[in-house]
Motif scaffolding. Sequence first.
Motif, mmCIF file in Angstrom:
data_model
loop_
_atom_site.group_PDB
_atom_site.id
_atom_site.type_symbol
_atom_site.label_atom_id
_atom_site.label_comp_id
_atom_site.label_asym_id
_atom_site.label_seq_id
_atom_site.Cartn_x
_atom_site.Cartn_y
_atom_site.Cartn_z
ATOM 1 N N LYS A 1 -2.875 -1.651 -5.155
ATOM 2 C CA LYS A 1 -2.543 -2.306 -3.887
ATOM 3 C C LYS A 1 -3.198 -3.679 -3.773
ATOM 4 C CE LYS A 1 -6.061 -0.257 -0.805
ATOM 5 N NZ LYS A 1 -6.278 0.733 0.279
ATOM 6 N N ARG B 1 -5.007 8.409 -5.666
ATOM 7 C CA ARG B 1 -5.428 7.742 -4.427
ATOM 8 C C ARG B 1 -6.838 7.150 -4.524
ATOM 9 N NH1 ARG B 1 -0.732 6.387 -2.847
ATOM 10 N NH2 ARG B 1 0.670 8.116 -3.364
ATOM 11 N N GLU C 1 -4.589 3.756 -6.674
ATOM 12 C CA GLU C 1 -4.113 3.051 -5.474
ATOM 13 C C GLU C 1 -4.962 1.834 -5.108
ATOM 14 O OE1 GLU C 1 -4.375 4.061 -0.980
ATOM 15 O OE2 GLU C 1 -2.619 5.140 -1.744
ATOM 16 N N PHE D 1 1.980 7.224 -7.866
ATOM 17 C CA PHE D 1 2.008 5.875 -7.305
ATOM 18 C C PHE D 1 3.122 5.108 -8.014
ATOM 19 C CE2 PHE D 1 1.001 1.526 -6.396
ATOM 20 C CZ PHE D 1 0.418 1.572 -5.130
ATOM 21 N N TYR E 1 0.824 -1.212 0.000
ATOM 22 C CA TYR E 1 0.000 0.000 0.000
ATOM 23 C C TYR E 1 0.857 1.261 0.000
ATOM 24 C CZ TYR E 1 -3.883 -3.009 1.670
ATOM 25 O OH TYR E 1 -4.834 -3.975 1.819
ATOM 26 N N GLY E 2 2.042 1.182 0.615
ATOM 27 C CA GLY E 2 2.900 2.353 0.721
ATOM 28 C C GLY E 2 4.003 2.123 1.733
ATOM 29 N N SER F 1 3.043 -2.904 -6.918
ATOM 30 C CA SER F 1 3.756 -1.781 -6.304
ATOM 31 C C SER F 1 5.274 -1.974 -6.332
ATOM 32 C CB SER F 1 3.277 -1.588 -4.859
ATOM 33 O OG SER F 1 3.416 -2.795 -4.139
#
Length: 391
Positions: free
Chosen positions: A236, A228, A232, A80, A58-59, A241
Motif C-alpha cells: 500500500k 496483512r 499489505e 492481496f 489500501y483496499g 495494488s
Amino acid sequence: MKTWKKRTKAVHAGIRRSQYNEVSEAIYLTQGFVYDTAEDAEARFIQSGDDEFIYARYGNPTIAMFEDRMAAMEGAEDGFATASGMAAVSGALTSMLRAGDHVVSARALFGSCLYILDEVLTRFGVEVTFVDGTDLAAWEAAIRPDTKAVFFESVSNPTLEVIDIAAVSKLAHAVGAVVILDNVFATPVFSDAIVQGADVVVYSATKHIDGQGRALGGIILGTKEFIRGTVEPYMKHTGGSMSPFTAWMMLKGLETIELRVRAQAETAGLIAAALAADGDLAQVIYPGLDAHPQNALTKAQMGAGGTVLSIDAGSQAAAFKLLNALDIFTISNNLGDAKSIATHPATTTHQRLSEETRASLGITPGLVRLSVGLEDPDDLLADLRAAIAGL
C-alpha cells in the motif's frame, strides 16, 4: 463455503452485494471513502474492519471480492491483489526480506523473476543461491539455518520442469524458511500448493485467471498474518495494488476458469502426444507425457499436465520458419489465453539472459513455447503439423 468444490467457489466466493442486491459483482470505481464524522475517520485509520475501506491503494470492495475468491479457491487465509504478476512476485519477496537475508531459488525461472532475484534483491544486500529445482540434494545442500525464504516456479517457464512442492517445503520448514511459490502454470484449478506445503502462492492473474488477454493483474496468497502484517504495509505504500475495474474483470474470468483450463489442458495433452508420436521435432516437452522426467510427480501434484507445451524445432531459423507458418497460433509472449499463442523464449521472454545461461536452463535456439487455447483441437494440431511439414 468450506465444503464447496473449487468450481463453485470460482463463481460465488467472496461476493459482497450492495443494498441493491445485484447479481453480477458491483464495480466500485472510487479511490476514496467518506466518513460520517472526524472521529469515524480517526477510528478507521487506527483499525479498519474487513468491510471498512480507506483508500483504493489500501483496499476496495471489488478488489476484496477478488482477493477473497482467490483465497477460497487456493485454500489460503487471505490474499492481496496486485497491479501485475511481477508486482506480486516482487511484493511477496521484497516485503519480507532485508539486507543480510538468504534466499534459495530454483534456477529455471521466467526472465523477470530471475531479474528480481539476481539483480534487484542482491543490489540491496540479499544473498541469493540458485539451484537445480528438480534436484532435492541441491536444495538440501543450499538451504542453511539462516535461510529466510525459498522461491521457485512449481512448473518452470518455458522448459516445464516440475518441482516437488512437498519435498522442498519440508526442507525449508526444517530451518523456519518461508516457501514462496509462483504457481502460474499449475493454475488455481490444478493447484493444491498450500496443502502440499507452500506458505505463499503467487499468481499472474494476467494469464489463466483473466484468460482473455484483457488486463494485467496478480495476487499474493498466504496466511492472514503474512498478507496483512507483511505484504499489505509494503504494497500500500509502494503503490502496486490492483485497480477496481481490473478486479471486476478477474472476477468474471474466475467464473469460467475451471471449464477453460480443463479444456485447454486436455487439448494440450492431445497435441503433445500427437507431435511426440509424429517424431518430426527434436523434442516435445509436456509434463503430462509419460516420457517427461517428472511425469509421476505431475500426476500426483497437479493431476494434469497443464495448458502449455514446448517443442524444439532444432534451430532458431527453423523455429522462426515454424512460427511464421502458423495460421491459428498467434505469435505473442503471453500464455493462458483463450487464443492459442506461440512464443520464442530465446529472443523474447528470456532474451536478456546470456547464451550460456539459456543453454544451462535448456532454452535452446529452436525452443518454441505453445500456450494452448480454446480452439478446436483438430484445427490446432493441423496448424502445427502443416507448419512443421514446412521445415
